[in-house]
Design a protein around this motif. Structure first.
Motif, PDB file in Angstrom:
ATOM      1  N   UNK A 527       0.822  -1.226   0.000  1.00 42.38           N
ATOM      2  CA  UNK A 527       0.000   0.000   0.000  1.00 42.38           C
ATOM      3  C   UNK A 527       0.852   1.271   0.000  1.00 42.38           C
ATOM      4  N   UNK A 528       1.982   1.231   0.715  1.00 45.09           N
ATOM      5  CA  UNK A 528       2.871   2.408   0.752  1.00 45.09           C
ATOM      6  C   UNK A 528       4.250   1.964   0.282  1.00 45.09           C
ATOM      7  N   UNK A 529       4.739   2.591  -0.796  1.00 47.71           N
ATOM      8  CA  UNK A 529       6.050   2.259  -1.341  1.00 47.71           C
ATOM      9  C   UNK A 529       7.003   3.427  -1.076  1.00 47.71           C
ATOM     10  N   UNK A 530       8.019   3.169  -0.248  1.00 48.47           N
ATOM     11  CA  UNK A 530       9.044   4.175   0.047  1.00 48.47           C
ATOM     12  C   UNK A 530      10.186   3.943  -0.932  1.00 48.47           C
ATOM     13  N   UNK A 531      10.533   4.966  -1.691  1.00 49.54           N
ATOM     14  CA  UNK A 531      11.457   4.744  -2.803  1.00 49.54           C
ATOM     15  C   UNK A 531      12.345   5.948  -3.057  1.00 49.54           C
ATOM     16  N   UNK A 532      13.452   5.687  -3.748  1.00 56.56           N
ATOM     17  CA  UNK A 532      14.239   6.773  -4.324  1.00 56.56           C
ATOM     18  C   UNK A 532      13.594   7.114  -5.668  1.00 56.56           C
ATOM     19  N   UNK A 533      14.283   7.896  -6.472  1.00 54.57           N
ATOM     20  CA  UNK A 533      13.721   8.312  -7.764  1.00 54.57           C
ATOM     21  C   UNK A 533      13.688   7.182  -8.779  1.00 54.57           C
ATOM     22  N   UNK A 534      14.040   5.956  -8.358  1.00 55.39           N
ATOM     23  CA  UNK A 534      13.976   4.819  -9.273  1.00 55.39           C
ATOM     24  C   UNK A 534      12.557   4.618  -9.803  1.00 55.39           C
ATOM     25  N   UNK A 535      11.537   5.109  -9.086  1.00 58.69           N
ATOM     26  CA  UNK A 535      10.158   4.962  -9.576  1.00 58.69           C
ATOM     27  C   UNK A 535       9.832   5.974 -10.665  1.00 58.69           C
ATOM     28  N   UNK A 536      10.755   6.899 -10.910  1.00 55.52           N
ATOM     29  CA  UNK A 536      10.528   7.923 -11.936  1.00 55.52           C
ATOM     30  C   UNK A 536      10.163   7.272 -13.272  1.00 55.52           C
ATOM     31  N   UNK A 537      10.852   6.182 -13.595  1.00 52.12           N
ATOM     32  CA  UNK A 537      10.473   5.390 -14.762  1.00 52.12           C
ATOM     33  C   UNK A 537      10.057   4.030 -14.214  1.00 52.12           C
ATOM     34  N   UNK A 538       8.784   3.867 -13.966  1.00 52.56           N
ATOM     35  CA  UNK A 538       8.346   2.646 -13.306  1.00 52.56           C
ATOM     36  C   UNK A 538       7.189   2.020 -14.017  1.00 52.56           C
ATOM     37  N   UNK A 539       6.219   1.614 -13.226  1.00 52.41           N
ATOM     38  CA  UNK A 539       5.058   0.923 -13.764  1.00 52.41           C
ATOM     39  C   UNK A 539       3.842   1.832 -13.612  1.00 52.41           C
ATOM     40  N   UNK A 540       2.869   1.610 -14.452  1.00 52.45           N
ATOM     41  CA  UNK A 540       1.647   2.411 -14.387  1.00 52.45           C
ATOM     42  C   UNK A 540       0.730   1.827 -13.313  1.00 52.45           C
ATOM     43  N   UNK A 541       0.518   2.571 -12.228  1.00 55.32           N
ATOM     44  CA  UNK A 541      -0.349   2.112 -11.140  1.00 55.32           C
ATOM     45  C   UNK A 541      -1.484   3.137 -10.971  1.00 55.32           C
ATOM     46  N   UNK A 542      -2.595   2.959 -11.708  1.00 61.50           N
ATOM     47  CA  UNK A 542      -3.691   3.944 -11.643  1.00 61.50           C
ATOM     48  C   UNK A 542      -4.281   4.094 -10.242  1.00 61.50           C
ATOM     49  N   UNK A 543      -4.095   3.090  -9.395  1.00 58.16           N
ATOM     50  CA  UNK A 543      -4.665   3.131  -8.049  1.00 58.16           C
ATOM     51  C   UNK A 543      -3.842   3.982  -7.083  1.00 58.16           C
ATOM     52  N   UNK A 544      -2.621   4.376  -7.479  1.00 58.39           N
ATOM     53  CA  UNK A 544      -1.780   5.223  -6.621  1.00 58.39           C
ATOM     54  C   UNK A 544      -2.250   6.669  -6.738  1.00 58.39           C
ATOM     55  N   UNK A 545      -2.649   7.241  -5.608  1.00 60.93           N
ATOM     56  CA  UNK A 545      -3.240   8.592  -5.637  1.00 60.93           C
ATOM     57  C   UNK A 545      -2.468   9.625  -4.831  1.00 60.93           C
ATOM     58  N   UNK A 546      -1.463   9.181  -4.062  1.00 63.73           N
ATOM     59  CA  UNK A 546      -0.705  10.136  -3.242  1.00 63.73           C
ATOM     60  C   UNK A 546       0.784   9.943  -3.469  1.00 63.73           C
TER      61      UNK A 546
END
Length: 674
Positions: A527-546
């Motif tokens: 539910x909560x993903x703590x990340x560096x900027x590696x998610x800048x090019x990641x996967x499309x997660x339409x359910x992520x809202x924050x």
């Protein structure tokens, strides 16, 4: 020179250096420090500041406390300065300190200051006697990127030997060095590793970045010259299936998308091979344009290949394209090729690609491996091309016989810089977002807002939504202050109930680990993903809202805007919380630009205007672009000078001797026509 020719590097140590990307002694010269640690004068306990690395001259006043916490040995010392004020120091796995720290012993302790339960604690301090510390004061100590088994001291010793033993020959013509006030190469390399002060370091950095940009741009010019002479052997006409797909999409293409598609149609039907960049904000609709291009190649009897930067994204492209063509009853054989597939799966994919059964191939770097033989590759699309680089783009192009090349980037770069950075490509800009997208609600807040943010995040998760939290570093670092992924994830696990699954993600994790985490996040198992900027090019997660960004002041505006593009992809309202960890007014004013505009190109332009010479030790702003030191946003002025220098040599406005031309060609291992 082999690494084992250096003192202290045997077979085992050599393998560790190889893991860090250092294959030969020459590579050490360009194994630049991540930052520099400057030792300042010790302060009193009352003058210590939280979240900073500082030194204090203090006396041990109690016996050491040594206890076990899980698998760690924790050592605690109670210290007191000359005013009688005390502080607790802690070390992990350092029981040997019992033989060094006694009641009454006095040292200078230097460590990271944190607040715990209302009191300051000094974490992992290094211990010096007064004379030893005075020698270090004021000096800039290089701190290098490390892998497991490699210490900073090992790298320093190896670099010093390499600097003494290897020749450092000049790489730039005298006319260029004089015009742009660049110091000589030998001095620059020595200084970047061991500067005496920030002025020297800045001069060395400028020279070495200029070299990187100069030869990068020169190679692009050569590539463009070659491209302009290549005749189009794959004349592609828009097939009926593409026209039908455009007409029956559940949405209308924007004017910008239609304009871009028209430019591509013109290119692939002309007498010259297409080499085109599609630049557009996250969510502007670049992917559908790529699909139209791939389908056009397939329906003209050729093959189209899409290279994505991550396995997760490649799989998502594969699944989405398969479903889209199925919905519109369009037949095309689509093959997935990624590194984690089994040997049998790969062999089957290779066979279908080589036989021509595969019409569209989607994958990662696996697409350019030697084992892959294409039947008739006529269209190559690379997603987030700056993460592949020019050479990799050339490699996949060589897999076919001069295929058309289309590269896509969501990195918002001001047009003035884009023209330089993509010098071998024609540029299309999709500067319009599809209708109906809900704008992201943004706010810039100080650290005091965190409890409110956590409460808001918990409510969003209760409603079934998901959250990204971005931190600037992977783990605690003495010189780079700010929140780090690993500790922050643990902190959140203590704040939120166990029912909320919290995990972390960072670039140092193995590819398979990263893929697994992103896939679990995509499936809402996290539910909560703590990340560096590696998610800048990641996967499309339409359910992520924050998305909450800690220490947002440490990032460039353009990068924050791109990170923000990870949310706002679904039907639900999305939110972005930028936390200004510095508390400074000017940082808040800069971040407020993100609240006033969702236009990535406007934001990139403002970012460039506001940043000036940039933050040497900040987070890299604009992807890798093959550079070790340079960052095109931070170092935009040097980039423009380097481009200017290449042009002036090319048209004869700068004098270059035959010997200097030969030197440049030998250095770059390319026959650069300047």
């Amino acid at each position: 020179m082999q690494l084992n020719h250096l003192n202290g590097i045997g077979e085992k140590t050599e393998k560790i250096f190889h893991r860090a990307g250092v294959e030969r002694a020459e590579n050490l010269l360009e194994y630049y420090p991540r930052y520099y640690d400057t030792y300042e004068a010790p302060v009193l306990v009352r003058d210590l500041e939280c979240d900073k690395t500082q030194a204090v001259h203090a006396e041990v006043v109690r016996d050491l406390v040594i206890r076990r916490v899980k698998k760690l040995t924790v050592v605690q010392a109670f210290l007191r300065d000359r005013e009688g004020n005390g502080i607790c120091a802690t070390w992990f796995n350092a029981p040997f300190l019992k033989g060094k720290l006694f009641i009454g012993s006095s040292f200078i302790f230097r460590g990271y200051i944190k607040e715990k339960k209302g009191s300051f604690v000094m974490e992992q301090p290094k211990i010096f006697d007064a004379q030893e510390y005075s020698k270090k004061m004021g000096a800039m100590q290089p701190v290098y990127p490390l892998v497991y088994g490699l210490t900073n001291n090992m790298v320093q010793k190896a670099v010093r030997q390499a600097l003494e033993m290897l020749p450092l020959t000049e790489r730039l013509p005298k006319s260029v060095r004089e015009r742009y006030a660049l110091e000589d190469f030998q001095k620059a390399v020595c200084t970047i590793h061991y500067p005496h002060n920030t002025v020297e370091m800045a001069a060395a950095r400028k020279r070495l970045i200029f070299d990187e940009f100069f030869y990068f741009i020169a190679s692009l010019r050569k590539l463009k010259q070659n491209n302009e002479t290549i005749k189009n052997e794959h004349i592609l006409k828009e097939p009926e299936e593409v026209r039908q797909l455009i007409a029956h999409l559940p949405y209308q293409l924007t004017k910008a998308q239609l304009r871009t598609w028209e430019e591509i149609r013109h290119d692939i039907a002309s007498d010259r091979v297409m080499n085109r960049l599609i630049q557009g904000d996250v969510g502007s609709g670049k992917t559908i344009i790529a699909i139209l291009a791939l389908l056009t190649a397939a329906k003209n009897g050729g093959q189209g290949a899409l290279m994505a930067p991550t396995e997760v994204l490649a799989r998502q492209h594969f699944e989405n394209l398969t479903e889209l063509l199925k919905q519109h009853q369009i037949t095309a054989d689509i093959v997935l090729l990624v590194g984690s597939m089994t040997a049998k799966e790969k062999r089957e994919a290779y066979a279908r690609i080589e036989s021509g059964d595969a019409d569209i191939i989607i994958g990662t770097h696996a697409l350019i491996q030697e084992k892959v033989t294409y039947h008739k590759l006529t269209m190559v699309v690379t997603d987030e091309q700056h993460r592949f680089g020019v050479r990799q783009r050339e490699t996949i192009s060589m897999k076919g016989h001069n295929p058309h090349v289309m590269v896509m980037s969501a990195t918002p770069i001001p047009r003035t810089l884009a023209i330089i950075m993509y010098g071998d490509l024609d540029i299309s800009v999709i500067d319009e977002l599809p209708a109906g997208r809900k704008p992201i609600a943004n706010c810039v807040v100080d650290t005091e807002y965190r409890p409110n943010a956590y409460h808001f995040i918990q409510n969003q998760v209760r409603e079934g939504r998901q959250v990204y939290v971005i931190c600037p570093t992977v783990e605690y670092s003495e010189a780079v202050e700010g929140e780090n992924v690993i500790e922050y994830a643990e902190k959140l696990k203590k704040i939120f109930p166990p029912s909320i699954r919290i995990e972390y993600l960072h670039g140092r994790m193995k590819a398979q680990e990263k893929n697994e985490v992103m896939e679990r996040f995509a499936e809402n198992e996290i539910q909560i993903l703590v990340s560096t900027t590696v998610v800048e090019v990641g996967v499309n997660v339409p359910n992520a809202t924050v998305m909450m960004v800690e220490n947002a002041e440490r990032f460039g505006l353009a990068q924050l805007h791109q990170l923000r593009g990870r949310v706002g992809r679904g039907e639900h309202q999305s939110y972005c919380i930028f936390i200004n960890g510095s508390g400074k007014k000017e940082a808040k004013e800069r971040l407020d630009i993100l609240c006033s505009s969702n236009d990535g190109f406007f934001i990139a332009g403002e970012d460039l205007r506001l940043r000036g010479p940039g933050d040497f030790f900040g987070v890299r702003q604009s992807g890798d672009f093959e550079f070790r030191l340079g960052d095109i946003m931070n170092d935009a002025a040097i980039l423009k000078d380097a481009a200017d220098a290449v042009s002036m040599i090319s048209d004869g406005r700068l004098e270059v001797s035959d010997k200097e031309r030969k030197m440049m060609e030998e250095h770059h291992q390319l026959s650069i026509s300047l």
